[in-house]
Write a protein that holds these residues in place. Structure first.
Motif: not given
Length: 231
Positions: A120-121, A123-125
């Motif tokens: 998830q991290l 995918q975010h940045d």
């Protein structure tokens, strides 16, 4: 009743406060020592003040240049590390995700949760996640050379102004005594503040700074008196 939420701790400002206090300490010690050394050599009041002003300017510039070069080198190192990390993400994205997962596992997360967090991290940045958790870099800790230089020069100059103003306002026969007293009082206060910020004993920190500063002043004054007698 206190509303619960994200608590914001101002720990990022502690480093700057401590650096500013240390810069002011340097300004007081170096400028007061210079003034005392010149005064002990029986120089005129005008020469003493000129020496103090020169010491303030030279010291502030030296602090600024030294801090700028040092922090700029740190910034260059950080930029190089980020460039390398960016290239690794482009070459082996999945490998970098596994690396981030391993980091979270070593910090105590279960493997399944660590994989989910890493995914998830990223995918975010992805770069920000690796910069923070792999390299230890963040926006708050980012090296800022100009800010560091200005802070160092400003704090040094502020500290140096104290003995300089005392010397300017005091008649020559009382100049040494008043300069020593004012400088040591300020150093006691700043030493206590520095110790408080660092979580150490305030009295011990204050006395340590004041005693070593008094030694520096005494040695400089002794050298000035010796040279003044010899000339």
């Amino acid at each position: 009743m206190r509303r619960r939420g994200h608590e914001r701790h101002q720990l990022g400002g502690v480093g700057w406060l401590r650096a500013s206090v240390l810069g002011a300490n340097d300004g007081i010690v170096s400028t007061s020592s210079l003034i005392l050394g010149v005064a002990a050599a029986h120089a005129s009041h005008e020469s003493i003040l000129l020496s103090g002003v020169a010491g303030l300017v030279a010291g502030a510039m030296s602090m600024a240049i030294g801090e700028y070069v040092s922090v700029h080198s740190q910034a260059d190192t950080e930029a190089a590390a980020l460039a390398q990390e960016r290239a690794e993400l482009e070459d082996d994205y999945m490998g970098e995700r596994r690396e981030l997962t391993d980091i979270y596992v070593h910090r105590g997360l279960e493997l399944a949760l660590a994989k989910e967090v890493a995914e998830q991290l990223m995918q975010h940045d992805a770069l920000a996640a690796h910069a923070r958790d792999e390299l230890g870099l963040s926006a708050d800790s980012k090296a800022r050379p100009l800010q560091a230089a200005l802070a160092s020069a400003g704090s040094f100059a502020a500290g140096a102004l104290i003995p300089l103003l005392v010397a300017a306002a005091t008649v020559p026969q009382y100049l040494i005594g008043f300069t020593v007293a004012a400088s040591l009082l300020c150093l006691l206060f700043l030493g206590g503040v520095s110790a408080k910020v660092g979580g150490a004993d305030v009295m011990t920190g204050a006395l340590r700074v004041a005693l070593w500063s008094a030694l520096a002043m005494g040695v400089t004054a002794g050298v000035g008196a010796l040279l003044g007698t010899a000339v």
